[in-house]
Design a protein around this motif. Sequence first.
Motif, short mmCIF file in Angstrom:
data_model
loop_
_atom_site.label_atom_id
_atom_site.label_comp_id
_atom_site.label_asym_id
_atom_site.label_seq_id
_atom_site.Cartn_x
_atom_site.Cartn_y
_atom_site.Cartn_z
N VAL A 53 18.73 0.34 -10.80
CA VAL A 53 19.02 0.81 -9.36
C VAL A 53 17.47 0.35 -8.90
N GLY A 54 17.55 -0.71 -7.81
CA GLY A 54 16.42 -1.17 -7.16
C GLY A 54 16.19 -0.69 -5.58
N PHE A 55 14.94 -0.17 -5.41
CA PHE A 55 14.85 0.30 -4.36
C PHE A 55 13.79 -0.32 -3.59
N PHE A 56 14.31 -1.10 -2.17
CA PHE A 56 13.52 -1.86 -1.37
C PHE A 56 12.53 -1.20 -0.39
N HIS A 57 11.24 -0.78 -0.88
CA HIS A 57 10.44 0.02 -0.21
C HIS A 57 9.09 -0.48 -0.10
N PRO A 58 8.59 -1.65 0.72
CA PRO A 58 7.51 -2.38 0.75
C PRO A 58 6.31 -1.16 0.85
N TYR A 59 6.54 -0.19 1.74
CA TYR A 59 5.56 0.96 1.79
C TYR A 59 5.47 2.21 1.01
N CYS A 60 5.84 2.02 -0.21
CA CYS A 60 6.20 3.25 -1.01
C CYS A 60 5.08 4.15 -1.50
N ASN A 61 3.71 3.66 -0.84
CA ASN A 61 2.59 4.52 -1.04
C ASN A 61 2.07 5.13 0.17
N ALA A 62 2.82 4.88 1.44
CA ALA A 62 2.21 5.49 2.57
C ALA A 62 2.26 6.76 2.82
N GLY A 63 3.24 7.64 2.00
CA GLY A 63 2.97 9.02 2.18
C GLY A 63 3.52 9.87 3.02
N GLY A 64 4.45 8.96 3.92
CA GLY A 64 5.17 9.55 4.94
C GLY A 64 6.53 10.23 4.57
#
Length: 222
Positions: A53-64
């Motif tokens: 399963v691929g998740f497209f989340h370019p800002y996965c380390n943003a903490g929001g």
Amino acid sequence: MLILAAYCLQLCLLAVTCVILTLVVLFCWIQTVSRRHLPHLRVTNKGERTPVVGFFHPYCNAGGGGERVLWVAVRSIQRKYPDVRCVIYTGDTDSSGENILLKARQRFNIVLPHPGNVEFIFLKRRGMVEAEKYPIFTLLGQSLGSMVLGVEAILSFVPDIYIDSMGYAFTLPIFRYLGQCKVGCYVHYPTISTDMLDRVSKRTATYNNASFISQSPVLVTG
């Protein structure tokens, strides 16, 4: 005038032909080359085939809040399907996978039951979706930029299931038709929201809707 019209028609046909050829070449490359990338992700420790399963989340380390939803989703998948691998497409090149998971645990108190089944694919072209890059036609620029980022992602790895978890809807057809993936999405912060559309329809000039655009009936209505 007829000569000019014929010339324009030829240019249009040439452009369409180039686009079609590019898509065909891209499709063949994805199906024959990109699908072979990271083969270990498709096999469990027992040597059995497992979906990815691929998740497209370019800002996965943003903490929001959107990132909390991402990690809750990954944890839920791992609890129900322990052998399924999850790939995170991210642009956080200034961090490592271990540090990203550590931040998720510290900030959200989310501990993944199988952290070894998470793979990070770091994308280098995240700037293509930055709003600051497009002082005018911001939404259009970000949407087209997300397609460039999506192509980089799918060329790096082709998952079995693709989930857009940040609202970049233009990436869905790339994975659906070029990658032949099953696709889904969860939109926490959409790239194009109703308040943005309302601002455009009311011709409200703002930092990302220049006055010469907002006051133009042609550019506003298309």
